[in-house]
Design an enzyme around this catalytic site. Structure first.
Site, PDB file in Angstrom:
ATOM      1  N   HIS A 290      47.259  53.565 -94.052  1.00 10.06           N
ATOM      2  CA  HIS A 290      46.632  53.758 -92.746  1.00 10.06           C
ATOM      3  C   HIS A 290      45.516  52.740 -92.531  1.00 10.06           C
ATOM      4  CE1 HIS A 290      49.005  57.236 -92.139  1.00 10.06           C
ATOM      5  NE2 HIS A 290      48.214  57.842 -91.265  1.00 10.06           N
TER       6      HIS A 290
ATOM      7  N   HIS B 133      42.282  59.934 -98.260  1.00 12.84           N
ATOM      8  CA  HIS B 133      42.185  58.941 -99.329  1.00 12.84           C
ATOM      9  C   HIS B 133      40.809  58.904-100.013  1.00 12.84           C
ATOM     10  CE1 HIS B 133      46.117  56.990 -98.909  1.00 12.84           C
ATOM     11  NE2 HIS B 133      45.989  57.163 -97.611  1.00 12.84           N
TER      12      HIS B 133
END
Length: 334
Positions: free
Chosen positions: A199, A296
């Site tokens: 991303h 993350h």
């Protein structure tokens, strides 16, 4: 007589001194200009702010987190925010189709903006888009087999752990699934390695690609069509074939175009395509912040940023000091 000759001798050195001073004051070709540096700084700032927010906010910090999914609980009852859920509309319809939106905005700008009307400018812009797209494919989709993201995950000890799946007779095991997509599709869990944030990579690569392609064209068009002076200028420098360092505007003048009408202002200079591209950039920055807060680890986000910047530097900065390459791919706005 002596005084006059001394004055003449002294004056003969003035041009070279001025030239040397001008050259030394230019921005180094291998470094971003002040404007570019400011825009590039936005990415680590967003990622740092988001990471700190996730650590300091009680709501985010106390929410259940699944390290395998690199996300908080997807249950609306426990999720710390709508944007923390992978099913949020912006993630599903924008980020997951991110390169499509970036490409659409780019092509609308390229085909509608008056400053990109020349064949050479369009051809070179298409070539740069092709190079950046190739980097996106290699990192996220396919790199002579598994993509770079999947390869790095496995090289750092990651593997596919099959969960609740009956494996028929044979040698099949979790190690047979070499991509995260294949592993998850088979009902497994992608665990154990370093997962570069796809991303972050996509959002940085796509938004800064548009900033480069739209920004320099817009600035040049605004400067040429404005009724008054424009304080922002192109500070890019390039290395010429003979090794001299000159302003990029030297090459820009060869392909200069004049606006067909006086521009009302910066908003007018953007054009329809520029406005659409700007919207994509702003939404990308917002989703980058959401990724920084809810998804993350900090190191996965850092490597996503680093991999994106590597490709961008190769396409937009290396040509400035490698004249043969610049002769092929050109520079945005030139």
């Amino acid at each position: 007589m002596t005084s006059q000759s001394n004055g003449t001798a002294a004056s003969s050195f003035l041009p070279s001194t001025t030239t040397s001073s001008s050259s030394s004051s230019r921005n180094p070709p291998f470094l971003p200009t002040p404007i570019e540096a400011l825009l590039l700084l936005a990415y680590p700032v967003l990622l740092t702010f988001g990471t700190l927010f996730s650590l300091l906010s009680p709501t985010v910090r106390n929410a259940p987190y699944d390290a395998t999914l690199q996300a908080h609980s997807q249950d609306p009852a426990f999720s710390p925010s709508y944007f923390a859920r992978k099913s949020n509309i912006f993630n599903v319809f924008f980020v997951k189709r991110g390169w499509g939106w970036v490409s659409l905005a780019f092509f609308i700008f390229l085909l509608t903006h008056p400053a990109t009307a020349t064949t050479q400018r369009r051809a070179r812009a298409l070539l740069r888009w092709g190079l950046v797209t190739t980097w996106w494919v290699l990192v996220t989709q396919w790199c002579f087999g598994p993509a770079i993201i999947d390869r790095s995950f496995r090289y750092t000890g990651g593997k596919c752990e099959i969960v609740d799946m009956k494996i028929e007779a044979g040698d099949a095991s979790g190690s047979d699934f070499v991509t995260g997509v294949a592993c998850k599709a088979a009902g497994g869990k992608w665990r154990g390695g370093h997962d570069i944030s796809g991303h972050v990579f996509l959002l940085v690569l796509g938004s800064y690609f548009l900033v480069q392609e739209v920004g320099w064209v817009f600035l040049d068009h605004w400067r040429r069509g404005s009724a008054g002076p424009v304080s922002v200028r192109d500070e890019r420098s390039v290395v010429m074939i003979d090794g001299a360092v000159k302003s990029a505007t030297v090459e820009a003048e060869r392909f200069a175009t004049t606006a067909e009408h006086r521009l009302a202002g910066a908003w007018d200079a953007l054009g329809l395509g520029g406005k659409i591209a700007s919207a994509v950039v702003v939404l990308s920055w917002w989703m980058l912040l959401m990724t920084a807060i809810f998804f993350h680890t900090w190191f996965e986000k850092f490597t996503g940023l680093l991999v994106a910047l590597t490709g961008l530097y190769a396409v937009y900065f290396v040509p400035r000091f490698v004249p043969p390459l610049r002769g092929v791919v050109g520079l945005p706005g030139i």
